[in-house]
Scaffold this active site. Structure first.
Site, PDB file in Angstrom:
ATOM      1  N   ARG A  18     -18.520  13.306   8.875  1.00  0.00           N
ATOM      2  CA  ARG A  18     -18.265  14.067   7.638  1.00  0.00           C
ATOM      3  C   ARG A  18     -16.920  13.258   6.829  1.00  0.00           C
ATOM      4  O   ARG A  18     -16.334  13.759   6.024  1.00  0.00           O
ATOM      5  CB  ARG A  18     -17.643  15.459   8.164  1.00  0.00           C
ATOM      6  CG  ARG A  18     -18.829  16.232   8.228  1.00  0.00           C
ATOM      7  CD  ARG A  18     -18.531  17.621   8.957  1.00  0.00           C
ATOM      8  NE  ARG A  18     -18.011  17.614  10.176  1.00  0.00           N
ATOM      9  CZ  ARG A  18     -17.221  18.301  11.120  1.00  0.00           C
ATOM     10  NH1 ARG A  18     -16.687  19.511  10.252  1.00  0.00           N
ATOM     11  NH2 ARG A  18     -16.860  18.002  12.237  1.00  0.00           N
TER      12      ARG A  18
ATOM     13  N   LYS B  10     -14.276   6.031  11.871  1.00  0.00           N
ATOM     14  CA  LYS B  10     -13.349   7.079  11.512  1.00  0.00           C
ATOM     15  C   LYS B  10     -11.855   7.024  12.084  1.00  0.00           C
ATOM     16  O   LYS B  10     -10.689   7.234  11.450  1.00  0.00           O
ATOM     17  CB  LYS B  10     -13.666   8.851  12.314  1.00  0.00           C
ATOM     18  CG  LYS B  10     -12.854   9.560  12.100  1.00  0.00           C
ATOM     19  CD  LYS B  10     -13.479  11.196  12.224  1.00  0.00           C
ATOM     20  CE  LYS B  10     -13.607  11.288  13.848  1.00  0.00           C
ATOM     21  NZ  LYS B  10     -14.059  12.829  13.810  1.00  0.00           N
TER      22      LYS B  10
ATOM     23  N   GLN C 125     -20.117   3.044  24.468  1.00  0.00           N
ATOM     24  CA  GLN C 125     -20.954   4.107  24.639  1.00  0.00           C
ATOM     25  C   GLN C 125     -21.939   3.806  23.478  1.00  0.00           C
ATOM     26  O   GLN C 125     -21.817   4.271  22.392  1.00  0.00           O
ATOM     27  CB  GLN C 125     -20.332   5.378  24.519  1.00  0.00           C
ATOM     28  CG  GLN C 125     -21.054   6.710  25.028  1.00  0.00           C
ATOM     29  CD  GLN C 125     -20.496   7.767  24.538  1.00  0.00           C
ATOM     30  OE1 GLN C 125     -19.684   8.286  23.565  1.00  0.00           O
ATOM     31  NE2 GLN C 125     -21.072   8.873  25.244  1.00  0.00           N
TER      32      GLN C 125
ATOM     33  N   ASN D 133      24.029 -17.242 -14.548  1.00  0.00           N
ATOM     34  CA  ASN D 133      23.706 -16.162 -15.324  1.00  0.00           C
ATOM     35  C   ASN D 133      22.225 -16.529 -15.988  1.00  0.00           C
ATOM     36  O   ASN D 133      22.139 -17.625 -16.790  1.00  0.00           O
ATOM     37  CB  ASN D 133      24.800 -15.822 -16.465  1.00  0.00           C
ATOM     38  CG  ASN D 133      24.296 -14.456 -17.120  1.00  0.00           C
ATOM     39  OD1 ASN D 133      23.361 -14.384 -17.651  1.00  0.00           O
ATOM     40  ND2 ASN D 133      25.583 -13.663 -17.115  1.00  0.00           N
TER      41      ASN D 133
ATOM     42  N   TYR E 126       4.069 -23.267 -12.590  1.00  0.00           N
ATOM     43  CA  TYR E 126       2.505 -23.361 -12.478  1.00  0.00           C
ATOM     44  C   TYR E 126       1.744 -24.214 -13.316  1.00  0.00           C
ATOM     45  O   TYR E 126       1.825 -23.922 -14.404  1.00  0.00           O
ATOM     46  CB  TYR E 126       1.849 -22.059 -12.172  1.00  0.00           C
ATOM     47  CG  TYR E 126       0.293 -22.368 -11.675  1.00  0.00           C
ATOM     48  CD1 TYR E 126       0.202 -22.870 -10.436  1.00  0.00           C
ATOM     49  CD2 TYR E 126      -0.568 -21.382 -12.268  1.00  0.00           C
ATOM     50  CE1 TYR E 126      -1.250 -22.597  -9.975  1.00  0.00           C
ATOM     51  CE2 TYR E 126      -1.960 -21.207 -11.532  1.00  0.00           C
ATOM     52  CZ  TYR E 126      -2.139 -21.996 -10.640  1.00  0.00           C
ATOM     53  OH  TYR E 126      -3.203 -22.022 -10.148  1.00  0.00           O
TER      54      TYR E 126
ATOM     55  N   SER F 205      19.107 -17.183 -23.466  1.00  0.00           N
ATOM     56  CA  SER F 205      17.827 -16.157 -23.554  1.00  0.00           C
ATOM     57  C   SER F 205      16.651 -17.172 -23.946  1.00  0.00           C
ATOM     58  O   SER F 205      16.631 -18.092 -24.688  1.00  0.00           O
ATOM     59  CB  SER F 205      18.042 -15.226 -24.425  1.00  0.00           C
ATOM     60  OG  SER F 205      19.277 -14.369 -24.011  1.00  0.00           O
TER      61      SER F 205
HETATM   62  C1  UD1 Z   1     -14.517  18.979  22.163  1.00  0.00           C
HETATM   63  C2  UD1 Z   1     -14.560  19.832  23.456  1.00  0.00           C
HETATM   64  C3  UD1 Z   1     -13.975  21.363  23.246  1.00  0.00           C
HETATM   65  C4  UD1 Z   1     -12.457  21.236  22.527  1.00  0.00           C
HETATM   66  C5  UD1 Z   1     -12.613  20.253  21.455  1.00  0.00           C
HETATM   67  C6  UD1 Z   1     -11.429  19.917  20.861  1.00  0.00           C
HETATM   68  C7  UD1 Z   1     -16.118  18.953  25.067  1.00  0.00           C
HETATM   69  C8  UD1 Z   1     -17.716  19.208  25.399  1.00  0.00           C
HETATM   70  N1  UD1 Z   1     -15.816  19.950  24.139  1.00  0.00           N
HETATM   71  O1  UD1 Z   1     -15.545  19.610  21.380  1.00  0.00           O
HETATM   72  O2  UD1 Z   1     -13.805  22.115  24.343  1.00  0.00           O
HETATM   73  O3  UD1 Z   1     -12.123  22.455  22.219  1.00  0.00           O
HETATM   74  O4  UD1 Z   1     -13.097  18.929  21.642  1.00  0.00           O
HETATM   75  O5  UD1 Z   1     -11.515  19.275  19.543  1.00  0.00           O
HETATM   76  O6  UD1 Z   1     -15.601  18.171  25.343  1.00  0.00           O
HETATM   77  N2  UD1 Z   1     -17.012  11.520  21.601  1.00  0.00           N
HETATM   78  C9  UD1 Z   1     -17.269  10.361  22.026  1.00  0.00           C
HETATM   79  N3  UD1 Z   1     -18.589  10.511  22.964  1.00  0.00           N
HETATM   80  C10 UD1 Z   1     -19.567  11.296  22.681  1.00  0.00           C
HETATM   81  C11 UD1 Z   1     -18.972  12.464  22.083  1.00  0.00           C
HETATM   82  C12 UD1 Z   1     -17.708  12.656  21.760  1.00  0.00           C
HETATM   83  O7  UD1 Z   1     -16.777   9.345  22.029  1.00  0.00           O
HETATM   84  O8  UD1 Z   1     -20.568  11.054  23.316  1.00  0.00           O
HETATM   85  C13 UD1 Z   1     -15.803  11.626  20.988  1.00  0.00           C
HETATM   86  C14 UD1 Z   1     -15.643  11.878  19.598  1.00  0.00           C
HETATM   87  O9  UD1 Z   1     -15.737  10.794  18.658  1.00  0.00           O
HETATM   88  C15 UD1 Z   1     -14.509  12.720  19.392  1.00  0.00           C
HETATM   89  C16 UD1 Z   1     -14.021  13.290  20.652  1.00  0.00           C
HETATM   90  O10 UD1 Z   1     -15.002  12.772  21.470  1.00  0.00           O
HETATM   91  O11 UD1 Z   1     -13.279  11.912  19.134  1.00  0.00           O
HETATM   92  C17 UD1 Z   1     -14.464  15.056  20.544  1.00  0.00           C
HETATM   93  O12 UD1 Z   1     -15.946  15.023  20.436  1.00  0.00           O
HETATM   94  P1  UD1 Z   1     -16.659  16.263  19.714  1.00  0.00           P
HETATM   95  O13 UD1 Z   1     -17.997  15.934  19.405  1.00  0.00           O
HETATM   96  O14 UD1 Z   1     -15.769  16.372  18.428  1.00  0.00           O
HETATM   97  O15 UD1 Z   1     -16.437  17.530  20.555  1.00  0.00           O
HETATM   98  P2  UD1 Z   1     -16.007  19.068  19.867  1.00  0.00           P
HETATM   99  O16 UD1 Z   1     -17.358  19.594  20.194  1.00  0.00           O
HETATM  100  O17 UD1 Z   1     -15.371  19.161  18.995  1.00  0.00           O
END
Ligand code: UD1
Ligand code: CA
Length: 456
Positions: A16, A23, A76, A377, A387, A405
């Site tokens: 998004r 990001k 990952q 001055n 250049y 000047s």
């Molecule tokens: C997560 C939490 C939720 C919390 C919220 C706060 C879990 C399951 N849920 O949800 O309880 O209220 O954050 O914002 O943890 N990421 C990875 N690899 C992945 C998945 C995510 O690196 O496989 C990273 C994302 O880039 C992000 C962060 O982890 O920076 C959170 O992931 P996101 O999918 O946004 O979790 P939420 O669904 O928001």
């Protein structure tokens, strides 16, 4: 052993943001969000710091290639959930101590807050929580009748009663390493999102009789994440307001704390005053009594005590001694070094030049690759022609010289000490010290000349 390791989750795409930039590399206060989180992590002097990367992995890795402190990257390749992400970091973590989980897109958490989270027994679990009027989208904290945390339920898996809970999981959590691998191995993806939820370890901890502490975050913005440019802009304003407040508290005068942007580090002495709409980038240092007029941009600049910069000036990589006067509408480019009480006036550009104490360039001039002595001055509209289209050459103007000047100084060229150069000169060779040098066509007047008249 009571050491802390940090895992920073940063594998997500940030769909998004609608951007090619990963990001966590989007800047907040002039620095990538992840850089801020890494600073926070390094402030804890962790045993290890692991960044979990996925989308844009190589770009993220490259951006932090020369980071101080321990740092490892875990890849990952598929984003299978936050629990899976932490699992990818496991091989880098020590067997003992604790692991703090942070997020690369949650950039404004403060060290004090983490200190409170870590101020819990090292063999237990601590969760940073918040209470929101509108908790939609977050994991909810489920407590028992005694008020003890039992588990976390994600929005998409929550019952209507659970959805009504206003206490949420910020995602920031500290876990004992001795238990972590075992809990992560037990996670499954049998949930609404088909993901391995890190949040499920809370239920597992409770099952295993490990206490789970909830620590409330003091301000929601400290746990606020960035998923789009709206949230990025909101956190930018919060960061800027916090920085402005810190300056005010330290005694700096700000004409309007809502109209200053610091994208880096701004150090101020006593009685510094900053007018509206100034932008400070990189490392900027302002000595005692420095005054910055409205609408100025200062990037990697150092100004000594008493120096004043008037409106609409742009200064980059410049070093200015005490009591200088700069602007309005002045431009100092990289390598400008101004001595004490130097005056640089409107529409003057100084690049890679040294101006000794008391030198003045007050109007409409270009000074590039020049060494200008004390009290020189430089008259209006003077240009160092540094250049030739291929190479750059230096101009030397010795102390006390007066440049009329509209002079063109065709470098390499030297004007001797105390020399005077007549206005409109084009100097192509040295002007001897103490003498008047005029290098322009002699003025003539034709007494019998007549204006042409229109032919009929
Ligand atoms: C997560 C939490 C939720 C919390 C919220 C706060 C879990 C399951 N849920 O949800 O309880 O209220 O954050 O914002 O943890 N990421 C990875 N690899 C992945 C998945 C995510 O690196 O496989 C990273 C994302 O880039 C992000 C962060 O982890 O920076 C959170 O992931 P996101 O999918 O946004 O979790 P939420 O669904 O928001
Ligand atoms: Ca999120």
């Amino acid at each position: 052993m009571n050491s802390v390791s940090v895992v920073i989750l940063a594998a997500g795409r940030g769909k998004r943001m609608y951007s090619n930039l990963p990001k966590v590399l989007h800047p907040l206060g002039g620095r990538p969000m992840l850089a801020r989180v890494l600073d926070l992590a390094q402030a804890l002097t962790p045993a290890q710091c692991v960044v979990v990367i996925g989308h844009g992995a190589e770009q993220v890795r490259a951006a932090f290639a020369s980071q101080p402190g321990p740092l490892a990257f875990a890849l990952q390749t598929e984003q299978l959930g936050t629990g899976h992400a932490v699992k990818m970091a496991l091989p880098h973590l020590p067997a003992d101590g604790r692991t703090l989980v942070l997020y690369g897109d949650v950039p404004l958490t403060e060290a004090d807050t983490l200190a409170r989270l870590l101020d819990t027994p090292a063999d237990q679990v601590a969760l940073l929580t918040d209470t929101l009027v509108n908790p939609t989208g977050y994991g909810r904290i489920v407590r028992n009748a005694q008020g003890q945390i039992q588990r976390i339920v994600e929005e998409k898996d929550a019952s209507p009663a659970e959805k009504a809970l206003q206490e949420i999981n910020t995602g920031i959590v500290v876990l004992p390493n001795a238990r972590l691998a075992g809990w992560l191995a037990e996670l499954n993806n049998g949930n609404a999102q088909g993901e391995y939820y890190l949040t499920d370890v809370i239920g597992l901890a409770v099952r295993d009789g490990v206490a789970v502490h909830g620590v409330a975050v003091p301000d929601s913005w400290q746990a606020a994440g960035v998923n789009n440019k709206v949230q990025l802009a909101e956190l930018e304003r919060i960061l800027q307001a916090n920085q402005a407040r810190a300056l005010l508290e330290a005694g700096v005068t700000l004409a309007d704390p809502a109209r200053i942007d610091i994208r880096g580090q701004l150090q101020c002495g006593q009685d510094v005053s900053i007018d509206v709409n100034c932008v400070f980038e990189g490392q900027v240092s302002l000595g005692d009594g420095v005054v910055i007029g409205p609408h100025c941009v200062l990037k990697n600049v150092s100004l000594a005590a008493g120096t004043q910069v008037a409106a609409f000036s742009h200064l980059e990589s410049a070093d200015v001694a005490a009591d200088a006067r700069i602007g309005p509408f002045a431009r100092l480019r990289p390598g400008a070094r101004l001595g004490e009480a130097v005056h640089i006036g409107n529409f003057v550009e100084i690049k890679n030049s040294v101006l000794a104490a008391g030198a003045k360039v007050n109007h409409l001039s270009y000074v590039g690759d020049a060494d200008i002595g004390a009290k020189v001055n430089v008259g209006a509209g003077t240009i160092t022609c540094n250049y030739d289209g291929v190479n750059k050459f230096r101009t030397t103007i010795e102390a006390g010289a007066f440049i009329g000047s509209g002079t063109m100084l065709v470098a390499p060229v030297t004007v001797g000490e105390g020399a005077t150069v007549g206005a409109g000169s084009v100097l192509t060779k040295a002007a001897p010290s103490g003498q008047l040098t005029v290098a322009r066509a002699k003025q003539i007047s034709l007494s019998h000349w007549q204006r042409p008249v229109k032919r009929s």
